[in-house]
Design a protein around this motif. Structure first.
Motif, mmCIF file in Angstrom:
data_model
loop_
_atom_site.group_PDB
_atom_site.id
_atom_site.type_symbol
_atom_site.label_atom_id
_atom_site.label_comp_id
_atom_site.label_asym_id
_atom_site.label_seq_id
_atom_site.Cartn_x
_atom_site.Cartn_y
_atom_site.Cartn_z
ATOM 1 N N ARG A 135 0.812 -1.213 0.000
ATOM 2 C CA ARG A 135 0.000 0.000 0.000
ATOM 3 C C ARG A 135 0.853 1.274 0.000
ATOM 4 N NH1 ARG A 135 -5.312 0.849 1.858
ATOM 5 N NH2 ARG A 135 -5.394 -1.321 2.556
ATOM 6 N N GLN A 136 2.001 1.228 0.676
ATOM 7 C CA GLN A 136 2.852 2.402 0.780
ATOM 8 C C GLN A 136 3.544 2.745 -0.546
ATOM 9 O OE1 GLN A 136 2.590 0.193 3.517
ATOM 10 N NE2 GLN A 136 1.272 1.842 4.269
ATOM 11 N N ARG A 189 -14.515 2.863 2.336
ATOM 12 C CA ARG A 189 -13.794 2.916 3.607
ATOM 13 C C ARG A 189 -12.690 3.971 3.554
ATOM 14 N NH1 ARG A 189 -14.746 -1.286 7.216
ATOM 15 N NH2 ARG A 189 -16.049 -2.983 6.378
ATOM 16 N N ARG A 190 -12.432 4.561 4.718
ATOM 17 C CA ARG A 190 -11.467 5.661 4.794
ATOM 18 C C ARG A 190 -10.085 5.254 4.284
ATOM 19 N NH1 ARG A 190 -10.749 10.486 6.761
ATOM 20 N NH2 ARG A 190 -12.819 10.573 7.680
ATOM 21 N N GLU A 191 -9.644 4.038 4.601
ATOM 22 C CA GLU A 191 -8.295 3.648 4.184
ATOM 23 C C GLU A 191 -8.164 3.603 2.660
ATOM 24 O OE1 GLU A 191 -10.293 -0.216 5.780
ATOM 25 O OE2 GLU A 191 -10.300 1.945 6.205
ATOM 26 N N VAL A 192 -9.289 3.423 1.958
ATOM 27 C CA VAL A 192 -9.272 3.468 0.493
ATOM 28 C C VAL A 192 -9.330 4.921 0.025
ATOM 29 C CG1 VAL A 192 -10.377 2.678 -1.635
ATOM 30 C CG2 VAL A 192 -10.445 1.240 0.426
ATOM 31 N N ASP A 194 -8.310 7.502 1.588
ATOM 32 C CA ASP A 194 -7.030 8.153 1.903
ATOM 33 C C ASP A 194 -5.927 7.780 0.920
ATOM 34 O OD1 ASP A 194 -8.207 9.390 4.032
ATOM 35 O OD2 ASP A 194 -7.333 8.074 5.557
ATOM 36 N N GLN A 195 -6.150 6.742 0.138
ATOM 37 C CA GLN A 195 -5.152 6.316 -0.845
ATOM 38 C C GLN A 195 -5.130 7.252 -2.051
ATOM 39 O OE1 GLN A 195 -3.531 3.071 -0.009
ATOM 40 N NE2 GLN A 195 -2.018 4.070 -1.302
#
Length: 280
Positions: A135-136, A189-192, A194-195
């Protein structure tokens, strides 16, 4: 023009509107779009207490009000989109990413006409589903000229009906279901979310910001709104924004034959950069 219209809109008004839109953002409306232009702008003309389009066009030209110009552009741009539209593009994206993620660098994708966000989130879901992609090391950029749809895209909230055709595993992993007054809605979802980085961007701007080079660019159903010289200029800039052997995805009705020698077809409306020496 129809006598049933409550606001005067002449053929001369439409010609003037078309020229103003072209000069502002490079979009070329064809002769068949007169009714569309009236229906999308008439509400705004009424809100301003005007009885004819000529007065509204005068306002735009004389006041040079950036907010009003943005309303004008937003109203006249089309934002038809869906999750995983043209699914063969996402199959190619997956294969391309799997070839590239072994390299020790970021994998970068640009959705250049993101509309309300479904395309960008489809890209994110495709790539985040690859176990070998860290992801990073994933960078996703999404842009559009329309500020209204950009705001919707960044929020990532949709009617559940728009996501009902997605695989249940994707829904479970990447979406939240609304409850209470949000029933019938889903949210990415936030984690998506935020990507992704969202930007307003005009493809015919005199200068493009330096965003670096991308592995993949999605620019689907955009070129059809420009004349041939503008299409060729945009393609040259897109080519200069791609990594060697990067991919460009276009819309199903867009054909770049005779417009650019920088790309080679590698699937349905999918092109690979072959001329690595293109300059902006």
């Amino acid at each position: 023009m129809s006598t049933e219209r409550d606001i005067r809109f002449t053929a001369a008004d439409f010609r003037r509107l078309r020229q103003m839109l072209y000069q502002r953002v490079g979009i070329s409306l064809n002769d068949s779009k007169s009714h569309m232009a009236y229906s999308r702008l008439a509400k705004r003309v009424r809100q301003l207490g005007m009885r004819q389009f000529a007065d509204y066009l005068d306002l735009l030209e004389k006041a040079d009000d950036e907010a009003e110009w943005q309303h004008f552009v937003n109203a006249l741009t089309t934002n038809l989109t869906a999750f995983f539209r043209e699914p063969h593009h996402f199959d190619l994206l997956r294969l391309h990413a799997m070839e590239r993620v072994t390299q020790e660098r970021h994998y970068r994708v640009w959705s250049a006409a993101v509309s309300t966000g479904e395309e960008a989130y489809s890209i994110a879901m495709t790539l985040l589903s690859l176990p070998q992609l860290n992801r990073q090391r994933l960078e996703l950029v999404a842009s559009d000229i329309d500020t209204r749809v950009l705001s919707q895209a960044a929020d990532g909230v949709y009617d559940a009906e728009r996501a009902k055709m997605l695989d249940s595993s994707l829904l479970k992993r990447f979406f939240l279901r609304g409850v209470g007054h949000n029933a019938g809605k889903v949210r990415i979802r936030r984690e998506v979310r935020d990507q992704l980085s969202f930007y307003q961007f005009n493809l015919v701007a005199a200068e493009w910001p330096d965003m670096g080079r991308f592995d993949v660019i999605f620019c689907r159903n955009v070129l059809i709104y420009f004349d041939k010289p503008t299409q060729a200029a945009i393609l040259q800039r897109l080519a200069a924004s791609l990594q060697p052997d990067g991919l460009l995805f276009l819309g199903h009705s867009e054909n770049i034959q005779h417009l650019s020698d920088a790309f080679q077809s590698c699937g349905r409306t999918a092109y690979r950069l072959v001329n690595h020496n293109v300059r902006r």
